[in-house]
Design a protein around this motif. Sequence first.
Motif, PDB file in Angstrom:
ATOM      1  N   VAL A  19      51.977  36.648  35.920  1.00 25.46           N
ATOM      2  CA  VAL A  19      51.050  36.781  37.055  1.00 25.46           C
ATOM      3  C   VAL A  19      49.979  35.695  36.962  1.00 25.46           C
ATOM      4  O   VAL A  19      49.635  35.055  37.965  1.00 25.46           O
ATOM      5  CB  VAL A  19      50.403  38.191  37.080  1.00 25.46           C
ATOM      6  CG1 VAL A  19      49.275  38.253  38.107  1.00 25.46           C
ATOM      7  CG2 VAL A  19      51.450  39.251  37.399  1.00 25.46           C
ATOM      8  N   GLU A  22      51.380  32.335  38.073  1.00 26.67           N
ATOM      9  CA  GLU A  22      51.620  32.240  39.518  1.00 26.67           C
ATOM     10  C   GLU A  22      50.315  32.364  40.309  1.00 26.67           C
ATOM     11  O   GLU A  22      50.203  31.854  41.419  1.00 26.67           O
ATOM     12  CB  GLU A  22      52.646  33.286  39.938  1.00 26.67           C
ATOM     13  CG  GLU A  22      53.975  33.004  39.233  1.00 26.67           C
ATOM     14  CD  GLU A  22      55.147  33.710  39.857  1.00 26.67           C
ATOM     15  OE1 GLU A  22      55.440  33.433  41.023  1.00 26.67           O
ATOM     16  OE2 GLU A  22      55.758  34.539  39.170  1.00 26.67           O
ATOM     17  N   THR A  23      49.315  33.007  39.707  1.00 22.95           N
ATOM     18  CA  THR A  23      47.999  33.072  40.334  1.00 22.95           C
ATOM     19  C   THR A  23      47.382  31.676  40.369  1.00 22.95           C
ATOM     20  O   THR A  23      46.753  31.276  41.351  1.00 22.95           O
ATOM     21  CB  THR A  23      47.095  34.053  39.559  1.00 22.95           C
ATOM     22  OG1 THR A  23      47.627  35.366  39.754  1.00 22.95           O
ATOM     23  CG2 THR A  23      45.666  34.036  40.050  1.00 22.95           C
ATOM     24  N   PHE A  26      48.934  29.887  43.189  1.00 26.08           N
ATOM     25  CA  PHE A  26      48.384  30.397  44.461  1.00 26.08           C
ATOM     26  C   PHE A  26      47.029  29.749  44.728  1.00 26.08           C
ATOM     27  O   PHE A  26      46.750  29.297  45.837  1.00 26.08           O
ATOM     28  CB  PHE A  26      48.256  31.933  44.385  1.00 26.08           C
ATOM     29  CG  PHE A  26      47.682  32.563  45.632  1.00 26.08           C
ATOM     30  CD1 PHE A  26      48.525  33.041  46.629  1.00 26.08           C
ATOM     31  CD2 PHE A  26      46.306  32.693  45.813  1.00 26.08           C
ATOM     32  CE1 PHE A  26      48.002  33.629  47.789  1.00 26.08           C
ATOM     33  CE2 PHE A  26      45.780  33.277  46.970  1.00 26.08           C
ATOM     34  CZ  PHE A  26      46.632  33.747  47.950  1.00 26.08           C
ATOM     35  N   LYS A  27      46.200  29.698  43.685  1.00 26.06           N
ATOM     36  CA  LYS A  27      44.849  29.122  43.820  1.00 26.06           C
ATOM     37  C   LYS A  27      44.921  27.675  44.310  1.00 26.06           C
ATOM     38  O   LYS A  27      44.161  27.266  45.171  1.00 26.06           O
ATOM     39  CB  LYS A  27      44.145  29.140  42.459  1.00 26.06           C
ATOM     40  CG  LYS A  27      43.267  30.346  42.220  1.00 26.06           C
ATOM     41  CD  LYS A  27      42.566  30.124  40.885  1.00 26.06           C
ATOM     42  CE  LYS A  27      41.705  31.261  40.476  1.00 26.06           C
ATOM     43  NZ  LYS A  27      41.297  31.185  39.083  1.00 26.06           N
ATOM     44  N   ALA A  33      41.451  32.575  44.675  1.00 26.75           N
ATOM     45  CA  ALA A  33      42.320  33.482  43.914  1.00 26.75           C
ATOM     46  C   ALA A  33      42.661  34.703  44.767  1.00 26.75           C
ATOM     47  O   ALA A  33      41.887  35.068  45.656  1.00 26.75           O
ATOM     48  CB  ALA A  33      41.600  33.928  42.646  1.00 26.75           C
ATOM     49  N   PRO A  34      43.808  35.362  44.493  1.00 22.59           N
ATOM     50  CA  PRO A  34      44.064  36.650  45.145  1.00 22.59           C
ATOM     51  C   PRO A  34      42.952  37.627  44.751  1.00 22.59           C
ATOM     52  O   PRO A  34      42.496  37.613  43.605  1.00 22.59           O
ATOM     53  CB  PRO A  34      45.400  37.098  44.542  1.00 22.59           C
ATOM     54  CG  PRO A  34      46.024  35.863  43.974  1.00 22.59           C
ATOM     55  CD  PRO A  34      44.888  34.985  43.561  1.00 22.59           C
ATOM     56  N   THR A  58      42.633  42.331  35.549  1.00 22.23           N
ATOM     57  CA  THR A  58      42.639  41.540  36.787  1.00 22.23           C
ATOM     58  C   THR A  58      41.969  40.195  36.527  1.00 22.23           C
ATOM     59  O   THR A  58      42.506  39.131  36.856  1.00 22.23           O
ATOM     60  CB  THR A  58      41.860  42.294  37.902  1.00 22.23           C
ATOM     61  OG1 THR A  58      42.421  43.575  38.055  1.00 22.23           O
ATOM     62  CG2 THR A  58      41.911  41.555  39.222  1.00 22.23           C
ATOM     63  N   LEU A  63      42.733  36.707  38.676  1.00 24.54           N
ATOM     64  CA  LEU A  63      42.529  37.243  40.027  1.00 24.54           C
ATOM     65  C   LEU A  63      41.044  37.552  40.216  1.00 24.54           C
ATOM     66  O   LEU A  63      40.318  37.767  39.239  1.00 24.54           O
ATOM     67  CB  LEU A  63      43.360  38.520  40.242  1.00 24.54           C
ATOM     68  CG  LEU A  63      44.869  38.309  40.256  1.00 24.54           C
ATOM     69  CD1 LEU A  63      45.515  38.918  39.039  1.00 24.54           C
ATOM     70  CD2 LEU A  63      45.484  38.922  41.491  1.00 24.54           C
ATOM     71  N   LEU A 276      49.100  40.065  43.704  1.00 20.84           N
ATOM     72  CA  LEU A 276      49.566  38.693  43.919  1.00 20.84           C
ATOM     73  C   LEU A 276      50.612  38.662  45.047  1.00 20.84           C
ATOM     74  O   LEU A 276      50.589  37.790  45.917  1.00 20.84           O
ATOM     75  CB  LEU A 276      50.155  38.151  42.607  1.00 20.84           C
ATOM     76  CG  LEU A 276      50.787  36.769  42.654  1.00 20.84           C
ATOM     77  CD1 LEU A 276      49.766  35.703  43.026  1.00 20.84           C
ATOM     78  CD2 LEU A 276      51.417  36.427  41.298  1.00 20.84           C
ATOM     79  N   CYS A 280      50.336  36.643  48.609  1.00 17.68           N
ATOM     80  CA  CYS A 280      51.331  35.660  49.064  1.00 17.68           C
ATOM     81  C   CYS A 280      51.856  36.045  50.444  1.00 17.68           C
ATOM     82  O   CYS A 280      51.956  35.210  51.336  1.00 17.68           O
ATOM     83  CB  CYS A 280      52.486  35.561  48.070  1.00 17.68           C
ATOM     84  SG  CYS A 280      52.001  34.766  46.531  1.00 17.68           S
TER      85      CYS A 280
END
Length: 298
Positions: A19, A22-23, A26-27, A33-34, A58, A63, A276, A280
């Motif tokens: 996580v 993949e976070t 994503f960022k 961040a999520p 978290t 996150l 997450l 997405c």
Amino acid sequence: MTAQLIDGKSIAATLDEKVAEETANFKKRVGRAPGLAAVLVGADPASEIYVRNKVRRTQKAGLESFEHRLSAETEEAELLALVDRLNKDEAVDGILVQLPLPSQIDSARVLNAISPEKDVDGFHPVNAGRLATGLQALVPCTPLGCLIMAERQFEKIDGVESVVVGRSNIVGKPMVQLLISRRATVTVVHSATADISAHTRRADLLVVAAGRPKLIGGDQIKPGGVVIDVGINRLDNGKIVGDVAFDEAKEVARAITPVPGGVGPMTIACLLVNTLTAACRRKGLADPACTPRIIATR
Ligand code: NAD
């Protein structure tokens, strides 16, 4: 025979790392961040511990965590207004309202007010219905964690003789749906079942979520079976135990989850995965690789 311990802590740590990776991606793509908003009403000591653990994990995964603490006297309307604000908040991808809620608040009404796309606990009827009909859903964290652990124990879960003890909306029912989605053969037993042993004794996979200490003894387990114990029960002496008589069960089963250290850590790992995943999907991105694929099957 002494069963293999299914180490939820270590599987959860691996999932948390995925996580986190993949976070970070994503960022880079989205520029933030999520975000997970956790709402705690009142000061129930067990809930305090859960929320503290969730916030810590978290943040560790990178996150964003938003904590909302409300007094035990909070009126339902005030909580619903907060949920509405969080639904509209662009930085919030997941909303978690910690249960139990004080008695003046209708829990179902609050959970149903959470936008299904931010419902990272997977309790909203839209997500429950989507899971049941094999559509893309946010799936309740505890049964999802159980599924991930169970799948590691079988080469193929197709057709595996599975018994779920408990039929709650939070654990039992979604567990049944998840196992069916994997084409396991599933029986569910509960407090109205005449002879639960007749079923549990033939389970190659036994998932127990009843909230009753020592409900399942060694003689109720199939020799060589896999046992996933969801129960969390605090005894008078302060000790935390599951629903399975662990010392007896470990002499019969092939593999078993300990309590604590089994399902609990996996629940939080799946909450991070769901947050997450929700982030997405909200951004129109593909599901991250760590999101378990729940396939529609016939
Ligand atoms: P619940 O009370 O909503 O449901 C319990 C279910 O067990 C019911 O369907 C009931 O019919 C069944 N049951 C109760 N007594 C039984 C008996 N004697 N024989 C057969 N069936 C019986 O509980 P829940 O929310 O599903 O939680 C179950 C347990 O799992 C609790 O101990 C809870 O604390 C624990 N839990 C753990 C996690 C985690 O992260 N590890 C998460 C959620 C729940």
